[in-house]
Design a protein around this motif. Structure first.
Motif, mmCIF file in Angstrom:
data_model
loop_
_atom_site.group_PDB
_atom_site.id
_atom_site.type_symbol
_atom_site.label_atom_id
_atom_site.label_comp_id
_atom_site.label_asym_id
_atom_site.label_seq_id
_atom_site.Cartn_x
_atom_site.Cartn_y
_atom_site.Cartn_z
ATOM 1 N N VAL A 130 0.864 -1.165 0.000
ATOM 2 C CA VAL A 130 0.000 0.000 0.000
ATOM 3 C C VAL A 130 0.903 1.219 0.000
ATOM 4 N N SER A 131 0.722 2.081 -0.974
ATOM 5 C CA SER A 131 1.528 3.288 -1.085
ATOM 6 C C SER A 131 0.820 4.444 -0.392
ATOM 7 N N HIS A 132 1.590 5.195 0.361
ATOM 8 C CA HIS A 132 1.064 6.388 1.016
ATOM 9 C C HIS A 132 1.747 7.590 0.394
ATOM 10 N N THR A 133 1.000 8.620 0.166
ATOM 11 C CA THR A 133 1.570 9.849 -0.359
ATOM 12 C C THR A 133 1.341 10.962 0.643
ATOM 13 N N ARG A 134 1.859 12.087 0.339
ATOM 14 C CA ARG A 134 1.681 13.262 1.188
ATOM 15 C C ARG A 134 1.018 14.350 0.374
ATOM 16 N N VAL A 135 0.637 15.414 1.057
ATOM 17 C CA VAL A 135 0.020 16.524 0.343
ATOM 18 C C VAL A 135 1.060 17.211 -0.515
ATOM 19 N N PRO A 136 0.707 17.764 -1.641
ATOM 20 C CA PRO A 136 -0.637 17.800 -2.197
ATOM 21 C C PRO A 136 -1.003 16.444 -2.798
ATOM 22 N N THR A 137 -2.225 16.034 -2.614
ATOM 23 C CA THR A 137 -2.662 14.723 -3.082
ATOM 24 C C THR A 137 -3.131 14.809 -4.523
ATOM 25 N N GLU A 138 -2.217 15.118 -5.388
ATOM 26 C CA GLU A 138 -2.471 15.095 -6.822
ATOM 27 C C GLU A 138 -1.904 13.791 -7.364
ATOM 28 N N SER A 139 -2.138 13.540 -8.618
ATOM 29 C CA SER A 139 -1.689 12.281 -9.208
ATOM 30 C C SER A 139 -0.182 12.175 -9.286
ATOM 31 N N ARG A 140 0.499 13.224 -9.690
ATOM 32 C CA ARG A 140 1.947 13.149 -9.861
ATOM 33 C C ARG A 140 2.678 12.780 -8.565
ATOM 34 N N PRO A 141 2.424 13.429 -7.423
ATOM 35 C CA PRO A 141 3.146 13.027 -6.211
ATOM 36 C C PRO A 141 2.902 11.572 -5.820
ATOM 37 N N GLY A 142 1.675 11.088 -6.037
ATOM 38 C CA GLY A 142 1.389 9.691 -5.734
ATOM 39 C C GLY A 142 2.147 8.739 -6.641
ATOM 40 N N HIS A 143 2.207 9.070 -7.922
ATOM 41 C CA HIS A 143 2.929 8.230 -8.868
ATOM 42 C C HIS A 143 4.439 8.285 -8.602
ATOM 43 N N TRP A 150 6.295 0.285 -20.941
ATOM 44 C CA TRP A 150 5.072 0.596 -21.672
ATOM 45 C C TRP A 150 4.060 1.122 -20.673
ATOM 46 N N CYS A 151 3.449 2.227 -21.016
ATOM 47 C CA CYS A 151 2.488 2.868 -20.123
ATOM 48 C C CYS A 151 1.213 3.178 -20.891
ATOM 49 N N TRP A 152 0.083 2.877 -20.279
ATOM 50 C CA TRP A 152 -1.215 3.206 -20.850
ATOM 51 C C TRP A 152 -1.976 4.028 -19.825
ATOM 52 N N GLY A 153 -2.600 5.104 -20.288
ATOM 53 C CA GLY A 153 -3.388 5.874 -19.341
ATOM 54 C C GLY A 153 -3.621 7.309 -19.716
ATOM 55 N N SER A 154 -3.599 8.159 -18.709
ATOM 56 C CA SER A 154 -4.033 9.552 -18.805
ATOM 57 C C SER A 154 -3.027 10.452 -19.505
ATOM 58 N N PRO A 155 -3.531 11.336 -20.369
ATOM 59 C CA PRO A 155 -2.643 12.311 -21.007
ATOM 60 C C PRO A 155 -2.155 13.377 -20.032
ATOM 61 N N ASP A 156 -2.724 13.429 -18.844
ATOM 62 C CA ASP A 156 -2.254 14.368 -17.828
ATOM 63 C C ASP A 156 -1.050 13.827 -17.065
ATOM 64 N N ILE A 157 -0.910 12.511 -17.003
ATOM 65 C CA ILE A 157 0.123 11.902 -16.163
ATOM 66 C C ILE A 157 1.310 11.388 -16.969
ATOM 67 N N LEU A 158 1.065 10.610 -17.988
ATOM 68 C CA LEU A 158 2.148 9.899 -18.676
ATOM 69 C C LEU A 158 3.229 10.796 -19.268
ATOM 70 N N PRO A 159 2.902 11.928 -19.903
ATOM 71 C CA PRO A 159 3.987 12.752 -20.464
ATOM 72 C C PRO A 159 4.978 13.255 -19.420
ATOM 73 N N MET A 160 4.526 13.425 -18.175
ATOM 74 C CA MET A 160 5.434 13.906 -17.133
ATOM 75 C C MET A 160 6.542 12.910 -16.845
ATOM 76 N N PHE A 161 6.252 11.628 -16.982
ATOM 77 C CA PHE A 161 7.257 10.620 -16.659
ATOM 78 C C PHE A 161 8.096 10.237 -17.862
ATOM 79 N N ALA A 162 7.588 10.469 -19.049
ATOM 80 C CA ALA A 162 8.357 10.163 -20.253
ATOM 81 C C ALA A 162 9.270 11.317 -20.641
ATOM 82 N N LYS A 163 8.942 12.535 -20.201
ATOM 83 C CA LYS A 163 9.679 13.732 -20.605
ATOM 84 C C LYS A 163 11.119 13.725 -20.112
#
Length: 184
Positions: free
Chosen positions: A85-98, A134-147
């Motif tokens: 189980v992964s725990h994140t901290r604030v801000p609880t947006e997708s990028r910090p969790g990923h 290989w990553c499938w998913g949101s256009p809001d998240i994936l480009p941040m990790f491939a960049k």
């Protein structure tokens, strides 16, 4: 009385400034020498399911009939996979969790001032250290990790951004899109 007020004000200013010194300091250390382990990898493949916004208790709750709402993933958790189980901290947006999941540290909070998407902080992750990803998913998240990745070993497949409807009660359309793309 005025001296007491000024001392109290000074103490509060110091406490307020300490928040920025403690919480807005980057956890990243740059300039370190990379190291290789002589041990073989623990697995040939790593399959990573990330259900953004899915709380861990979803896998442990049962409905009135004694069934889980996620039978396939619960079966993997109970019988064939390693899990955590992964725990994140604030801000609880997708990028910090990923970032917590794929890099093993909490996101650089000082990056908030620079913007998550426009200026992502570069870091080492399992994506950068793998032969192929290989990553499938949101256009809001994936480009941040491939960049920030060097090379062309990260392959991203994103559904159209107009398909995202965060107000919809049934978000399974995007999950179905990902499933169908992976299956092909």
């Amino acid at each position: 009385m005025l001296a007491f007020f000024l001392i109290g004000l000074l103490v509060h200013v110091v406490f307020f400034a300490s928040i920025f010194d403690i919480y807005f300091t980057s956890p990243l250390v740059h300039g370190m020498t990379p190291h290789q382990t002589p041990l073989p990898p623990p697995a040939k493949r790593l399959v990573f399911f990330v259900a953004d916004g899915l709380r861990a208790d979803t896998f442990f709750e049962l409905d009135e009939q004694g069934q889980t709402r996620s039978p396939f993933l619960r079966n993997v958790v109970e019988r064939s996979g390693s899990w955590g189980v992964s725990h994140t901290r604030v801000p609880t947006e997708s990028r910090p969790g990923h970032v917590a999941l794929i890099a093993g540290f909490y996101e650089d909070v000082s990056a908030v001032a620079r913007g998550w998407k426009e200026n992502p902080v570069e870091f080492d992750s399992i994506f950068n250290e793998s032969k192929s990803t290989w990553c499938w998913g949101s256009p809001d998240i994936l480009p941040m990790f491939a960049k920030g990745a060097s090379g062309d070993h990260i392959h991203t497949y994103m559904y159209p951004s107009e398909n995202e409807d965060f107000a919809a009660k049934d978000a399974s359309k995007l999950d179905t899109w990902v499933f169908n793309e992976v299956k092909i």
